[in-house]
Design an enzyme around this catalytic site. Sequence first.
Site, PDB file in Angstrom:
ATOM      1  N   ARG A 195       0.826  -1.213   0.000  1.00 31.23           N
ATOM      2  CA  ARG A 195       0.000   0.000   0.000  1.00 31.23           C
ATOM      3  C   ARG A 195       0.860   1.264   0.000  1.00 31.23           C
ATOM      4  O   ARG A 195       0.519   2.262  -0.641  1.00 31.23           O
ATOM      5  CB  ARG A 195      -0.957  -0.003   1.200  1.00 31.23           C
ATOM      6  CG  ARG A 195      -2.015   1.080   1.093  1.00 31.23           C
ATOM      7  CD  ARG A 195      -3.198   0.885   2.037  1.00 31.23           C
ATOM      8  NE  ARG A 195      -4.346   1.649   1.562  1.00 31.23           N
ATOM      9  CZ  ARG A 195      -4.905   2.652   2.232  1.00 31.23           C
ATOM     10  NH1 ARG A 195      -4.460   2.996   3.420  1.00 31.23           N
ATOM     11  NH2 ARG A 195      -5.932   3.309   1.712  1.00 31.23           N
ATOM     12  N   HIS A 224       0.471   4.118  -2.798  1.00 26.49           N
ATOM     13  CA  HIS A 224       0.109   5.507  -2.491  1.00 26.49           C
ATOM     14  C   HIS A 224       1.223   6.484  -2.855  1.00 26.49           C
ATOM     15  O   HIS A 224       0.956   7.662  -3.112  1.00 26.49           O
ATOM     16  CB  HIS A 224      -0.309   5.647  -1.028  1.00 26.49           C
ATOM     17  CG  HIS A 224      -1.716   5.248  -0.781  1.00 26.49           C
ATOM     18  ND1 HIS A 224      -2.474   5.701   0.264  1.00 26.49           N
ATOM     19  CD2 HIS A 224      -2.539   4.424  -1.488  1.00 26.49           C
ATOM     20  CE1 HIS A 224      -3.691   5.169   0.211  1.00 26.49           C
ATOM     21  NE2 HIS A 224      -3.750   4.379  -0.841  1.00 26.49           N
ATOM     22  N   TRP A 243     -10.434  -8.547   2.876  1.00 26.73           N
ATOM     23  CA  TRP A 243     -11.237  -8.883   1.695  1.00 26.73           C
ATOM     24  C   TRP A 243     -11.272 -10.398   1.447  1.00 26.73           C
ATOM     25  O   TRP A 243     -12.167 -10.891   0.792  1.00 26.73           O
ATOM     26  CB  TRP A 243     -10.664  -8.208   0.448  1.00 26.73           C
ATOM     27  CG  TRP A 243     -10.804  -6.722   0.383  1.00 26.73           C
ATOM     28  CD1 TRP A 243     -11.802  -6.033  -0.255  1.00 26.73           C
ATOM     29  CD2 TRP A 243      -9.928  -5.720   0.922  1.00 26.73           C
ATOM     30  NE1 TRP A 243     -11.598  -4.668  -0.125  1.00 26.73           N
ATOM     31  CE2 TRP A 243     -10.453  -4.456   0.591  1.00 26.73           C
ATOM     32  CE3 TRP A 243      -8.744  -5.772   1.681  1.00 26.73           C
ATOM     33  CZ2 TRP A 243      -9.848  -3.255   0.956  1.00 26.73           C
ATOM     34  CZ3 TRP A 243      -8.141  -4.572   2.057  1.00 26.73           C
ATOM     35  CH2 TRP A 243      -8.683  -3.337   1.702  1.00 26.73           C
TER      36      TRP A 243
HETATM   37 FE1  CCH Z   1      -6.506  -0.231  -1.436  1.00 23.94          FE
HETATM   38  N1  CCH Z   1      -7.395   0.288   0.330  1.00 23.94           N
HETATM   39  N2  CCH Z   1      -7.782   0.980  -2.436  1.00 23.94           N
HETATM   40  N3  CCH Z   1      -5.518  -0.607  -3.161  1.00 23.94           N
HETATM   41  N4  CCH Z   1      -5.154  -1.297  -0.383  1.00 23.94           N
HETATM   42  C1  CCH Z   1      -7.056  -0.174   1.567  1.00 23.94           C
HETATM   43  C2  CCH Z   1      -6.099  -1.108   1.880  1.00 23.94           C
HETATM   44  C3  CCH Z   1      -5.224  -1.651   0.931  1.00 23.94           C
HETATM   45  C4  CCH Z   1      -8.787   1.705  -1.888  1.00 23.94           C
HETATM   46  C5  CCH Z   1      -9.049   1.882  -0.539  1.00 23.94           C
HETATM   47  C6  CCH Z   1      -8.413   1.181   0.469  1.00 23.94           C
HETATM   48  C7  CCH Z   1      -5.847  -0.151  -4.397  1.00 23.94           C
HETATM   49  C8  CCH Z   1      -7.032   0.534  -4.719  1.00 23.94           C
HETATM   50  C9  CCH Z   1      -7.885   1.074  -3.804  1.00 23.94           C
HETATM   51  C10 CCH Z   1      -4.098  -2.013  -0.940  1.00 23.94           C
HETATM   52  C11 CCH Z   1      -3.647  -1.914  -2.237  1.00 23.94           C
HETATM   53  C12 CCH Z   1      -4.311  -1.248  -3.267  1.00 23.94           C
HETATM   54  C13 CCH Z   1      -7.898   0.456   2.544  1.00 23.94           C
HETATM   55  C14 CCH Z   1      -7.839   0.207   4.034  1.00 23.94           C
HETATM   56  C15 CCH Z   1      -8.740   1.280   1.863  1.00 23.94           C
HETATM   57  C16 CCH Z   1      -9.828   2.157   2.454  1.00 23.94           C
HETATM   58  C17 CCH Z   1      -6.762   1.089   4.696  1.00 23.94           C
HETATM   59  C18 CCH Z   1      -6.681   0.848   6.181  1.00 23.94           C
HETATM   60  O1  CCH Z   1      -7.687   1.048   6.867  1.00 23.94           O
HETATM   61  O2  CCH Z   1      -5.590   0.454   6.644  1.00 23.94           O
HETATM   62  C19 CCH Z   1      -9.587   2.303  -2.936  1.00 23.94           C
HETATM   63  C20 CCH Z   1     -10.798   3.196  -2.747  1.00 23.94           C
HETATM   64  C21 CCH Z   1      -9.043   1.909  -4.108  1.00 23.94           C
HETATM   65  C22 CCH Z   1      -9.582   2.252  -5.453  1.00 23.94           C
HETATM   66  O3  CCH Z   1      -9.248   1.665  -6.447  1.00 23.94           O
HETATM   67  C23 CCH Z   1      -4.800  -0.472  -5.320  1.00 23.94           C
HETATM   68  C24 CCH Z   1      -4.793  -0.089  -6.804  1.00 23.94           C
HETATM   69  C25 CCH Z   1      -3.836  -1.150  -4.609  1.00 23.94           C
HETATM   70  C26 CCH Z   1      -2.503  -1.694  -5.065  1.00 23.94           C
HETATM   71  C27 CCH Z   1      -2.205  -1.976  -6.300  1.00 23.94           C
HETATM   72  C28 CCH Z   1      -3.516  -2.866   0.073  1.00 23.94           C
HETATM   73  C29 CCH Z   1      -2.370  -3.854  -0.133  1.00 23.94           C
HETATM   74  C30 CCH Z   1      -4.234  -2.639   1.251  1.00 23.94           C
HETATM   75  C31 CCH Z   1      -4.034  -3.318   2.597  1.00 23.94           C
HETATM   76  C32 CCH Z   1      -3.182  -2.469   3.510  1.00 23.94           C
HETATM   77  C33 CCH Z   1      -3.000  -3.064   4.878  1.00 23.94           C
HETATM   78  O4  CCH Z   1      -2.488  -2.341   5.737  1.00 23.94           O
HETATM   79  O5  CCH Z   1      -3.317  -4.229   5.117  1.00 23.94           O
END
Ligand code: CCH
Length: 288
Positions: free
Chosen positions: A44, A48, A187
């Site tokens: 992530r 970002h 998820w």
């Molecule tokens: Fe995402 N993401 N993401 N995401 N994401 C969150 C967590 C992860 C969105 C929203 C969220 C991508 C696209 C999107 C990861 C990778 C990708 C969370 C929870 C939200 C909200 C954050 C928390 O509470 O810690 C949205 C909206 C989009 C729209 O498309 C894409 C693209 C990627 C990478 C290619 C990953 C990995 C996580 C898990 C992080 C963790 O700490 O476990």
Amino acid sequence: SAGETKGLFVPKAEDYQKVYNEVAALLQEKDDYDDGSYGPVLVRLAWHASGTYDKETGTGGSNGATMRFAPEGDHGANAGLVAARNFLEPVKAKFPWITYSDLWILSGVCAIQEMQGPTIPYRPGRQDKDIAACTPDGRLPDASKGNKHLRDIFCRMGFNDQEIVALSGAHALGRCHTDRSGFDGPWTFSPTVVTNDYYKLLLDEKWSWKKWNGPKQYEDKSTKSLMMLPTDMALISDKTFKQWVGKYAKDNDLFFKDFAAVITKLFELGVPFDETTQQSPITFKPTA
Ligand code: CCH
């Protein structure tokens, strides 16, 4: 000599592999975090750092690591990513020659490969920028929105519908945290392994609104232990997106191939590689 110019250390592929091995070793060692791995939060961080790119102005993207500075680090979307940045500080201290920008992306590549994902070709060459290069808030997606918002955000970076769906498969990994985004839960049932389960679950489970005080999110009807964001559900309510969800749900090899290509593109948005050196991408050897 071959490896040096004007006394500056010029790292070679084997030096980047050493950094990879160090991140991989730390991932193994620090297994008491979240679901047993810092891998998801490293992915992530890399996303970002890259996803702020704006193709019109050429601003944002992974070249700069401007999330180190308060204005960008404090953007709501980046809540919690300090855990990933702090995790990498000992690596930066051990290999001071690598820029934060290159280290964050290398770590994302490492995390994906170490979590049994596809091989991601890596090219170094990013330079850290100062606070003035911080991007404005609002460039990263808002999970409460729908298909139009997803297209607006990802088209600004230069991605098409297929690429949006392929990138979203990253949500096989990790979880939402109430103290970060406000959302809650993972998820998939295997949040530390790269799989196409995100697509399978989107199609196979019955999803309904979670009844709680938090932000609007979905839960699976059978176990109530998994979640989907409104933006995740947009991938099956939109017909064009849904076709790609179906393809990736059926074919993990296709997902791995397309995911590797699109995340490489994401990680390289706006990075001015020195084309004169003709440096071929590095393929890191996984440690497992
Ligand atoms: Fe995402 N993401 N993401 N995401 N994401 C969150 C967590 C992860 C969105 C929203 C969220 C991508 C696209 C999107 C990861 C990778 C990708 C969370 C929870 C939200 C909200 C954050 C928390 O509470 O810690 C949205 C909206 C989009 C729209 O498309 C894409 C693209 C990627 C990478 C290619 C990953 C990995 C996580 C898990 C992080 C963790 O700490 O476990």
